[in-house]
Design an enzyme around this catalytic site. Structure first.
Site, mmCIF file in Angstrom:
data_model
loop_
_atom_site.group_PDB
_atom_site.id
_atom_site.type_symbol
_atom_site.label_atom_id
_atom_site.label_comp_id
_atom_site.label_asym_id
_atom_site.label_seq_id
_atom_site.Cartn_x
_atom_site.Cartn_y
_atom_site.Cartn_z
ATOM 1 N N LYS A 190 -4.542 -38.186 -64.475
ATOM 2 C CA LYS A 190 -4.050 -37.832 -65.815
ATOM 3 C C LYS A 190 -3.556 -36.392 -65.724
ATOM 4 C CE LYS A 190 -4.167 -36.390 -70.216
ATOM 5 N NZ LYS A 190 -3.322 -35.180 -70.034
ATOM 6 N N SER A 244 -10.094 -26.156 -68.750
ATOM 7 C CA SER A 244 -10.849 -25.115 -69.462
ATOM 8 C C SER A 244 -12.338 -25.488 -69.561
ATOM 9 C CB SER A 244 -10.273 -24.961 -70.871
ATOM 10 O OG SER A 244 -10.417 -26.177 -71.575
ATOM 11 N N VAL A 247 -13.047 -27.959 -72.605
ATOM 12 C CA VAL A 247 -12.821 -29.396 -72.392
ATOM 13 C C VAL A 247 -13.736 -29.909 -71.274
ATOM 14 C CG1 VAL A 247 -11.127 -31.167 -71.820
ATOM 15 C CG2 VAL A 247 -10.439 -29.229 -73.235
ATOM 16 N N GLY A 248 -13.991 -29.059 -70.295
ATOM 17 C CA GLY A 248 -14.887 -29.455 -69.197
ATOM 18 C C GLY A 248 -16.248 -29.889 -69.715
ATOM 19 N N GLU A 265 -13.899 -28.179 -62.308
ATOM 20 C CA GLU A 265 -13.286 -26.945 -61.784
ATOM 21 C C GLU A 265 -12.694 -26.227 -62.987
ATOM 22 O OE1 GLU A 265 -13.755 -26.645 -58.589
ATOM 23 O OE2 GLU A 265 -14.120 -28.738 -58.074
ATOM 24 N N CYS A 299 -6.354 -19.554 -62.420
ATOM 25 C CA CYS A 299 -7.756 -19.540 -62.826
ATOM 26 C C CYS A 299 -8.571 -18.476 -62.101
ATOM 27 C CB CYS A 299 -8.369 -20.909 -62.576
ATOM 28 S SG CYS A 299 -8.085 -21.509 -60.916
ATOM 29 N N GLU A 398 -11.096 -15.417 -70.962
ATOM 30 C CA GLU A 398 -9.964 -15.749 -70.090
ATOM 31 C C GLU A 398 -8.672 -15.709 -70.914
ATOM 32 O OE1 GLU A 398 -9.765 -19.804 -68.578
ATOM 33 O OE2 GLU A 398 -9.052 -19.053 -66.655
HETATM 34 P P1 NAD Z 1 -7.350 -27.841 -70.761
HETATM 35 O O1 NAD Z 1 -8.804 -27.921 -70.562
HETATM 36 O O2 NAD Z 1 -6.833 -27.606 -72.123
HETATM 37 O O3 NAD Z 1 -6.638 -29.188 -70.258
HETATM 38 C C1 NAD Z 1 -6.846 -29.703 -68.967
HETATM 39 C C2 NAD Z 1 -6.582 -31.184 -68.965
HETATM 40 O O4 NAD Z 1 -7.551 -31.803 -69.803
HETATM 41 C C3 NAD Z 1 -5.221 -31.604 -69.519
HETATM 42 O O5 NAD Z 1 -4.732 -32.675 -68.755
HETATM 43 C C4 NAD Z 1 -5.555 -32.066 -70.926
HETATM 44 O O6 NAD Z 1 -4.646 -33.029 -71.422
HETATM 45 C C5 NAD Z 1 -6.913 -32.689 -70.706
HETATM 46 N N1 NAD Z 1 -7.740 -32.778 -71.918
HETATM 47 C C6 NAD Z 1 -7.663 -32.037 -73.046
HETATM 48 N N2 NAD Z 1 -8.584 -32.466 -73.947
HETATM 49 C C7 NAD Z 1 -9.272 -33.482 -73.363
HETATM 50 C C8 NAD Z 1 -10.364 -34.294 -73.753
HETATM 51 N N3 NAD Z 1 -10.937 -34.172 -74.953
HETATM 52 N N4 NAD Z 1 -10.833 -35.209 -72.892
HETATM 53 C C9 NAD Z 1 -10.288 -35.343 -71.658
HETATM 54 N N5 NAD Z 1 -9.241 -34.604 -71.229
HETATM 55 C C10 NAD Z 1 -8.740 -33.673 -72.066
HETATM 56 O O7 NAD Z 1 -6.832 -26.738 -69.730
HETATM 57 P P2 NAD Z 1 -5.349 -26.187 -69.530
HETATM 58 O O8 NAD Z 1 -5.031 -25.314 -70.693
HETATM 59 O O9 NAD Z 1 -4.445 -27.303 -69.182
HETATM 60 O O10 NAD Z 1 -5.539 -25.324 -68.188
HETATM 61 C C11 NAD Z 1 -6.007 -24.030 -68.190
HETATM 62 C C12 NAD Z 1 -7.463 -23.959 -67.783
HETATM 63 O O11 NAD Z 1 -7.650 -24.594 -66.523
HETATM 64 C C13 NAD Z 1 -7.922 -22.538 -67.593
HETATM 65 O O12 NAD Z 1 -9.208 -22.371 -68.125
HETATM 66 C C14 NAD Z 1 -7.952 -22.395 -66.078
HETATM 67 O O13 NAD Z 1 -8.760 -21.356 -65.618
HETATM 68 C C15 NAD Z 1 -8.406 -23.743 -65.659
HETATM 69 N N6 NAD Z 1 -8.102 -24.026 -64.243
HETATM 70 C C16 NAD Z 1 -9.127 -24.055 -63.322
HETATM 71 C C17 NAD Z 1 -8.848 -24.279 -61.966
HETATM 72 C C18 NAD Z 1 -9.946 -24.291 -60.915
HETATM 73 O O14 NAD Z 1 -9.687 -24.722 -59.795
HETATM 74 N N7 NAD Z 1 -11.153 -23.833 -61.219
HETATM 75 C C19 NAD Z 1 -7.543 -24.498 -61.566
HETATM 76 C C20 NAD Z 1 -6.539 -24.454 -62.519
HETATM 77 C C21 NAD Z 1 -6.831 -24.224 -63.858
#
Ligand code: NAD
Length: 495
Positions: A190, A244, A247-248, A265, A299, A398
């Site tokens: 996804k 994020s 959401v994680g 992650e 990140c 962040e």
């Molecule tokens: P996000 O958490 O908003 O979205 C990530 C993914 O989750 C997207 O595909 C989104 O559609 C999906 N999502 C959103 N709501 C959901 C739900 N309720 N249930 C399941 N899936 C859902 O993050 P973002 O804004 O896309 O990315 C930025 C974040 O990602 C930052 O916090 C960044 O630090 C982190 N990040 C971490 C790493 C790592 O390796 N640690 C790498 C890249 C980005």
């Protein structure tokens, strides 16, 4: 869709984008949204619509998981050599399509085209790494225990789910799915709704080179609907989420309820600790390079710069000299060094943190605010240097933009305490010519990764993951990651 840009699109990219919409890809076939609902995917560098992706519903997501589980027995039954042959063909195909995929990614994610090419190559290298590594996995391991004939037997899990963010769409797919595929699992991807195009291109390419139908599936749509449906599906055998912490946490809770193993992650708020014995100009140049790389949407970026008080003024001077000369521009412009941020919401977030930080007493010592790029109405922001105390919102949370926060320190112990003064724990760096001090500080900083005289360092074979609010469940890129995609059965016969 025809994109008005002064830069030449590759004919293959033009043809890919010429379609009104690009459906999801499940079981070797395109899968359209049952409701007909689509989401525009936009070039962050110009604001123009590139194409539309399909917003699937929960039933379509469940169908994709069923398809992946159905494809699993045949895929996992292939010998390592048979599976490797197919996956290495995919690696070759991605490599030979690198200019196309990179241009799609540059347009979709607002990534400088040369950097997008690096991301595609990284996918290829990661896939080759895991395929090769998988050749050395011993599936049966004898356990020497008196009184028993015993061994452990490793097997892949089945359909593994992956949810990705928008900042490194193609590279992160590589880090995520390639160990799973090499071990014999099937995958449901996804991608983020803003940046789904490269995943869709990959799925079609995989079919073209002979990856069996149902092994790589891509479901598209919003997180709250499609991501949520994938998370709630109890038939996935593993979940890997990158995104994020907010959401994680939801993904972790839901998978916990279903007892599905989960890998998270998440974000970071990394520190760079710069001692007074460094080459100040060189270090300033490297850290400015890191914070402006992909407009700071990284990140593991060093976003808190902890600078020894004796070199602080000189360091700041070099940073400003360097930042002044960063060329902000459209991702396809070969002269651009920094592109836009991914969407208007992210633009507001970055500018909002600059304002909130200053309202809490931080000083903006350089840059900040929106940037204008002649001929384009994209989401451009200026790089910024803020300075102040570590309790400031801009030093704690962040931002995910090209904003560094500077603080002075005087002793090693103080620097370590400052670096660890965060809920996150993804990546930090220490900068010094003193190797012993470098090792000491690197080990004392609480995070998954500590880098010495560099920032943003990745190598296939070195684990990369976060601790605390930055992640749990194993990380990526290493032999341990490959093992995450095997489950183990202990076989025991009393003698
Ligand atoms: P996000 O958490 O908003 O979205 C990530 C993914 O989750 C997207 O595909 C989104 O559609 C999906 N999502 C959103 N709501 C959901 C739900 N309720 N249930 C399941 N899936 C859902 O993050 P973002 O804004 O896309 O990315 C930025 C974040 O990602 C930052 O916090 C960044 O630090 C982190 N990040 C971490 C790493 C790592 O390796 N640690 C790498 C890249 C980005």
């Amino acid at each position: 869709m025809s994109i008005a840009t002064e830069f030449q699109l590759l004919p293959e990219v033009q043809a890919f984008l010429d379609r009104e919409s690009i459906p999801a890809f499940v079981g070797g076939r395109e899968l359209k949204s049952p409701s007909g609902e689509t989401i525009a995917t936009i070039d962050p560098g110009s604001g123009q619509t590139l194409s539309h992706i399909h917003e699937l519903d929960a039933a379509s997501v469940d169908h994709a998981v069923d398809v992946a589980n159905e494809a699993f027995p045949a895929w996992s039954a292939l010998s390592h050599d048979e599976r490797s042959k197919i996956l290495l063909k995919l690696a070759d195909a991605v490599e030979s399509h690198k200019p196309i995929i990179a241009q799609i990614e540059a347009l979709d994610a607002g990534k400088i085209e040369a950097q997008a090419q690096g991301d595609v190559q990284n996918f290829v290298d990661t896939l080759r790494y895991f395929v090769k590594l998988n050749g050395s996995v011993e599936l049966r391991t004898k356990r020497d225990v008196p009184g028993f004939d015993a061994w452990t037997y490793k097997q892949p899990w089945g359909a593994c789910a992956f949810i990705f963010p928008w900042n490194f769409p193609f590279l992160l797919i590589g880090w995520g799915i390639t160990p799973a595929l090499a071990a014999g699992n099937t995958v449901v991807i996804k991608p983020a709704e803003d940046t789904s195009l490269s995943a869709l291109y990959l799925a079609a390419l995989a079919k073209e080179v002979g990856v069996p139908d149902g092994v790589i599936n891509v479901v598209t749509g919003r997180g709250a609907t499609v991501g949520s449906a994938l998370t709630q599906n109890a038939d996935i055998k593993r979940m890997s989420f990158t995104g994020s912490p907010e959401v994680g946490r939801i993904v972790g809770e839901t998978c916990g309820r279903n007892l599905v193993p989960v890998k998270l992650e998440l974000g970071g708020k990394g520190a760079a600790v710069v001692f007074d014995d460094v080459d100040v100009e060189d270090t300033a140049e490297k850290l400015v390079g890191a914070i402006t790389f992909h407009s700071g949407q990284v990140c593991c970026d060093a976003t808190r710069w902890l600078i020894h008080e004796d070199i602080y003024d000189e360091f700041v001077g070099h940073c400003i000299d360097r930042m002044k000369n960063i060329r902000i521009g459209h991702p396809l412009d070969p002269n651009s060094q920094m592109g836009p941020v991914v969407n208007p919401k992210q633009c507001e977030r970055v500018l909002g943190y600059e304002k909130k930080g200053q309202a809490e007493g931080a000083e903006c010592i350089f840059g900040g605010g929106p940037a204008s790029v002649s001929g384009y109405t994209g989401n451009y922001v200026n790089p910024a240097l803020l300075a102040g105390t570590l309790d400031n919102v801009a030093a704690r949370e962040e931002i995910f933009g090209p904003v560094a926060y500077l603080v002075k320190f005087s002793t090693e112990a103080e620097a370590i305490e400052m670096a660890n003064n965060t809920d996150y724990g993804l990546a930090n760096s220490v900068w010094t010519k003193d190797d012993k001090r470098a090792a000491r500080v690197a080990e004392a900083m609480t995070a998954g990764n500590s880098w010495i005289n560099a920032h943003n360092v990745f190598a296939q074979g070195v684990p990369y993951g976060g601790v605390n609010k930055s992640g749990l469940g194993g990380g990526v890129l290493s032999a341990e990651t490959l093992m995450d995609y095997y489950r183990s059965t202990s076989v025991v016969r009393p003698l």
